[in-house]
Design a protein around this motif. Structure first.
Motif, PDB file in Angstrom:
ATOM      1  N   UNK A   1       8.097   9.355 -14.229  1.00  0.00           N
ATOM      2  CA  UNK A   1       7.996  10.642 -13.551  1.00  0.00           C
ATOM      3  C   UNK A   1       6.902  10.613 -12.485  1.00  0.00           C
ATOM      4  N   UNK A   2       5.816   9.922 -12.757  1.00  0.00           N
ATOM      5  CA  UNK A   2       4.730   9.801 -11.780  1.00  0.00           C
ATOM      6  C   UNK A   2       5.229   9.148 -10.494  1.00  0.00           C
ATOM      7  N   UNK A   3       6.143   8.220 -10.612  1.00  0.00           N
ATOM      8  CA  UNK A   3       6.716   7.582  -9.420  1.00  0.00           C
ATOM      9  C   UNK A   3       7.445   8.622  -8.564  1.00  0.00           C
ATOM     10  N   UNK A   4       8.220   9.496  -9.191  1.00  0.00           N
ATOM     11  CA  UNK A   4       8.936  10.539  -8.432  1.00  0.00           C
ATOM     12  C   UNK A   4       7.956  11.504  -7.775  1.00  0.00           C
ATOM     13  N   UNK A   5       6.923  11.889  -8.521  1.00  0.00           N
ATOM     14  CA  UNK A   5       5.928  12.813  -7.977  1.00  0.00           C
ATOM     15  C   UNK A   5       5.195  12.167  -6.801  1.00  0.00           C
TER      16      UNK A   5
ATOM     17  N   UNK B   1      -1.840   6.226   6.408  1.00  0.00           N
ATOM     18  CA  UNK B   1      -2.408   7.545   6.720  1.00  0.00           C
ATOM     19  C   UNK B   1      -2.018   8.561   5.653  1.00  0.00           C
ATOM     20  N   UNK B   2      -0.769   8.514   5.199  1.00  0.00           N
ATOM     21  CA  UNK B   2      -0.305   9.426   4.148  1.00  0.00           C
ATOM     22  C   UNK B   2      -1.051   9.180   2.839  1.00  0.00           C
ATOM     23  N   UNK B   3      -1.313   7.915   2.520  1.00  0.00           N
ATOM     24  CA  UNK B   3      -2.053   7.590   1.298  1.00  0.00           C
ATOM     25  C   UNK B   3      -3.484   8.115   1.396  1.00  0.00           C
ATOM     26  N   UNK B   4      -4.094   7.973   2.561  1.00  0.00           N
ATOM     27  CA  UNK B   4      -5.450   8.520   2.745  1.00  0.00           C
ATOM     28  C   UNK B   4      -5.454  10.024   2.510  1.00  0.00           C
ATOM     29  N   UNK B   5      -4.480  10.727   3.066  1.00  0.00           N
ATOM     30  CA  UNK B   5      -4.415  12.176   2.896  1.00  0.00           C
ATOM     31  C   UNK B   5      -4.199  12.553   1.432  1.00  0.00           C
ATOM     32  N   UNK B   6      -3.333  11.824   0.742  1.00  0.00           N
ATOM     33  CA  UNK B   6      -3.094  12.107  -0.678  1.00  0.00           C
ATOM     34  C   UNK B   6      -4.356  11.866  -1.495  1.00  0.00           C
ATOM     35  N   UNK B   7      -5.098  10.836  -1.149  1.00  0.00           N
ATOM     36  CA  UNK B   7      -6.328  10.517  -1.871  1.00  0.00           C
ATOM     37  C   UNK B   7      -7.393  11.585  -1.629  1.00  0.00           C
ATOM     38  N   UNK B   8      -7.479  12.062  -0.405  1.00  0.00           N
ATOM     39  CA  UNK B   8      -8.439  13.117  -0.079  1.00  0.00           C
ATOM     40  C   UNK B   8      -8.051  14.419  -0.757  1.00  0.00           C
ATOM     41  N   UNK B   9      -6.751  14.673  -0.815  1.00  0.00           N
ATOM     42  CA  UNK B   9      -6.260  15.933  -1.355  1.00  0.00           C
ATOM     43  C   UNK B   9      -6.175  15.941  -2.854  1.00  0.00           C
TER      44      UNK B   9
ATOM     45  N   UNK C   1       4.159  11.795  -0.827  1.00  0.00           N
ATOM     46  CA  UNK C   1       4.093  10.924   0.356  1.00  0.00           C
ATOM     47  C   UNK C   1       5.458  10.951   1.040  1.00  0.00           C
ATOM     48  N   UNK C   2       5.732  12.007   1.813  1.00  0.00           N
ATOM     49  CA  UNK C   2       7.066  12.166   2.413  1.00  0.00           C
ATOM     50  C   UNK C   2       7.505  10.933   3.204  1.00  0.00           C
ATOM     51  N   UNK C   3       8.765  10.572   3.011  1.00  0.00           N
ATOM     52  CA  UNK C   3       9.318   9.430   3.737  1.00  0.00           C
ATOM     53  C   UNK C   3       8.930   8.085   3.154  1.00  0.00           C
ATOM     54  N   UNK C   4       8.355   8.100   1.954  1.00  0.00           N
ATOM     55  CA  UNK C   4       7.893   6.866   1.326  1.00  0.00           C
ATOM     56  C   UNK C   4       8.815   6.465   0.185  1.00  0.00           C
TER      57      UNK C   4
ATOM     58  N   UNK D   1       5.280  19.142  -5.894  1.00  0.00           N
ATOM     59  CA  UNK D   1       4.499  18.163  -5.133  1.00  0.00           C
ATOM     60  C   UNK D   1       5.008  18.042  -3.700  1.00  0.00           C
ATOM     61  N   UNK D   2       6.303  18.160  -3.506  1.00  0.00           N
ATOM     62  CA  UNK D   2       6.845  18.143  -2.134  1.00  0.00           C
ATOM     63  C   UNK D   2       6.312  19.340  -1.355  1.00  0.00           C
ATOM     64  N   UNK D   3       6.241  20.503  -1.987  1.00  0.00           N
ATOM     65  CA  UNK D   3       5.682  21.687  -1.323  1.00  0.00           C
ATOM     66  C   UNK D   3       4.193  21.518  -1.041  1.00  0.00           C
ATOM     67  N   UNK D   4       3.472  20.938  -1.997  1.00  0.00           N
ATOM     68  CA  UNK D   4       2.041  20.677  -1.795  1.00  0.00           C
ATOM     69  C   UNK D   4       1.852  19.751  -0.599  1.00  0.00           C
ATOM     70  N   UNK D   5       2.645  18.700  -0.534  1.00  0.00           N
ATOM     71  CA  UNK D   5       2.536  17.752   0.577  1.00  0.00           C
ATOM     72  C   UNK D   5       2.821  18.437   1.903  1.00  0.00           C
ATOM     73  N   UNK D   6       3.869  19.243   1.949  1.00  0.00           N
ATOM     74  CA  UNK D   6       4.234  19.920   3.202  1.00  0.00           C
ATOM     75  C   UNK D   6       3.122  20.856   3.663  1.00  0.00           C
ATOM     76  N   UNK D   7       2.477  21.521   2.737  1.00  0.00           N
ATOM     77  CA  UNK D   7       1.425  22.475   3.080  1.00  0.00           C
ATOM     78  C   UNK D   7       0.084  21.783   3.304  1.00  0.00           C
ATOM     79  N   UNK D   8      -0.300  20.948   2.343  1.00  0.00           N
ATOM     80  CA  UNK D   8      -1.642  20.383   2.327  1.00  0.00           C
ATOM     81  C   UNK D   8      -1.842  19.255   3.336  1.00  0.00           C
ATOM     82  N   UNK D   9      -0.874  18.370   3.461  1.00  0.00           N
ATOM     83  CA  UNK D   9      -1.075  17.193   4.306  1.00  0.00           C
ATOM     84  C   UNK D   9      -1.354  17.550   5.758  1.00  0.00           C
ATOM     85  N   UNK D  10      -0.645  18.520   6.296  1.00  0.00           N
ATOM     86  CA  UNK D  10      -0.873  18.918   7.691  1.00  0.00           C
ATOM     87  C   UNK D  10      -2.281  19.490   7.864  1.00  0.00           C
TER      88      UNK D  10
END
Length: 135
Positions: A93-97, A36-44, A102-105, A12-21
């Protein structure tokens, strides 16, 4: 088990790094705040459903999600998909994911009591997202 959970968190960290940008560029959104990060996660990755509940934006870097129903702990246990121990593990586990997505969250979850009984009108669980201060 725990090894799979660690791999999922790293994925998920790799997905965030690739997908969020890429999503930020596509949506013309400059991710400066947690909201803004939550919006991106919801869209993605969560675009199909996302977390259902009552969202409260306390400020752009502090968001609270109150869930009055939980698919994992209520529906899946009652249907026999998971036992209570497995359901608790899944939610923790969902909390960790979610933090990895959401980097930095920082994510704090107020779980229900062990008997899974909450008074009427009370959230089943409460997720509190805050943006971590840069270190």
């Amino acid at each position: 088990g725990d090894e799979v959970a660690e791999i999922a968190t790293e994925a998920y960290a790799l997905i965030a790094a690739y997908e969020n940008a890429k999503l930020a560029e596509l949506c013309r959104l400059e991710p400066r705040h947690l909201i803004d990060d939550i919006k991106l996660a919801t869209i993605g990755i969560d675009a199909t459903n996302g977390y259902q509940g009552e969202w409260e934006v306390v400020d752009p870097d502090h968001v609270v999600l109150r869930m009055y129903e939980c698919e994992v702990m209520q529906k899946y246990i009652s249907e026999g998909v998971f036992d209570a121990k497995k359901a608790w593990w899944m939610c923790e586990n969902e909390a960790r994911i979610s933090q990895a997505l959401l980097p930095g969250t920082k994510l704090d979850i107020q779980f229900p009591p062990e008997n899974l009984q909450v008074p009427p009108g009370t959230p089943f669980c409460v997720w509190r997202y805050t943006k971590r201060e840069p270190t």
